[in-house]
Design an enzyme around this catalytic site. Structure first.
Site: not given
Length: 256
Positions: A65, A183, A239
């Protein structure tokens, strides 16, 4: 990250894995991921890497991330010890314009972050004390972003060309970017492949190759692409949702 460290060590016997921690404990590390100036975080990481004798010959870096773009800043700013390969798993290299599902266990913190970003993402106080503001990229306010973003606009060469940044990034053997195809946290998801919204609106996105960053080759990405150094991987899932099997077969080869 402890889980990732363990499975890498299990699959590659004898490998040395440094799991970066910013702060003296896990709580501080988590809080710093929201509230510590990213430029200070990068300096701290550069210091940790430089002091580790086991990394002096070079190392592979893997960021998850926001860690993806933070480690890219390390590659650009701190070439010693040398980063060999950079693996960005869901990193937001053109920033974000929205936090539809803010990460973190406290919805109160997430609500506060959203309100703060809406009110003044590019004010000095917010930029210096809210991590997510430092890679907030408003396509409707590109001039404000270029002028006031203290982190992302700098590492993305938005205010001029830092030839050292370009040289250091181009020294990578591979720059691997993983995009999560379903995502719902990153807005827009194409930022994970260095794409973004077309300037002036927030509906249509363009891929990396259509951005001025690539066309003008301000960061060396076009040259790296032609040399086969850029790797774009897509994985089904939301994600940071991936299977161990995918990780073993797709990511581990870049660490060996």
């Amino acid at each position: 990250m402890g889980y990732i460290k363990k499975i890498v060590e299990n699959k590659i016997p004898g490998i040395y894995v440094l799991s970066l921690k910013i702060g003296s404990n896990l709580i501080q590390d988590m809080e710093n991921s929201f509230f510590m100036n990213v430029n200070d975080q990068v300096r701290e990481v550069c210091s940790q890497l430089a002091k580790d004798p086991r990394l002096k010959g070079g190392y592979n870096a893997m960021g998850f991330s926001q860690g993806g773009q933070f480690l890219r800043a390390v590659a650009q700013r701190c070439p010693s010890p040398p980063m060999l390969n950079l693996i960005s798993v869901g990193g937001q290299h053109q920033g974000v314009y929205g936090l539809p599902r803010c990460p973190g266990e406290s919805s109160h913190i997430c609500d506060w972050i959203r309100k703060t970003l809406d009110l003044g993402a590019y004010t000095q106080a917010v930029q210096e004390h809210l991590v997510q503001a430092e890679y907030w990229h408003d396509p409707l306010k590109e001039e404000d972003y270029r002028k006031n973003s203290i982190f992302l606009a700098d590492i993305n060469q938005e205010r001029g060309i830092n030839e050292t940044y370009k040289k250091n990034l181009m020294a990578l053997k591979k720059f691997v970017m993983v995009k999560f195809l379903n995502d719902t946290m990153v807005d827009p998801p194409i930022s994970e492949w260095f794409g973004f919204y077309k300037s002036g609106q927030a509906k249509e996105t363009i891929p990396l190759k259509e951005t001025s960053l690539y066309i003008e080759d301000r960061l060396g990405l076009q040259e790296m692409d032609k040399a086969g150094k850029l790797v774009f991987l897509g994985v089904k899932g939301d994600h940071l949702h991936f299977s161990e099997e995918w990780f073993y077969t797709t990511i581990l080869p870049f660490l060996q």
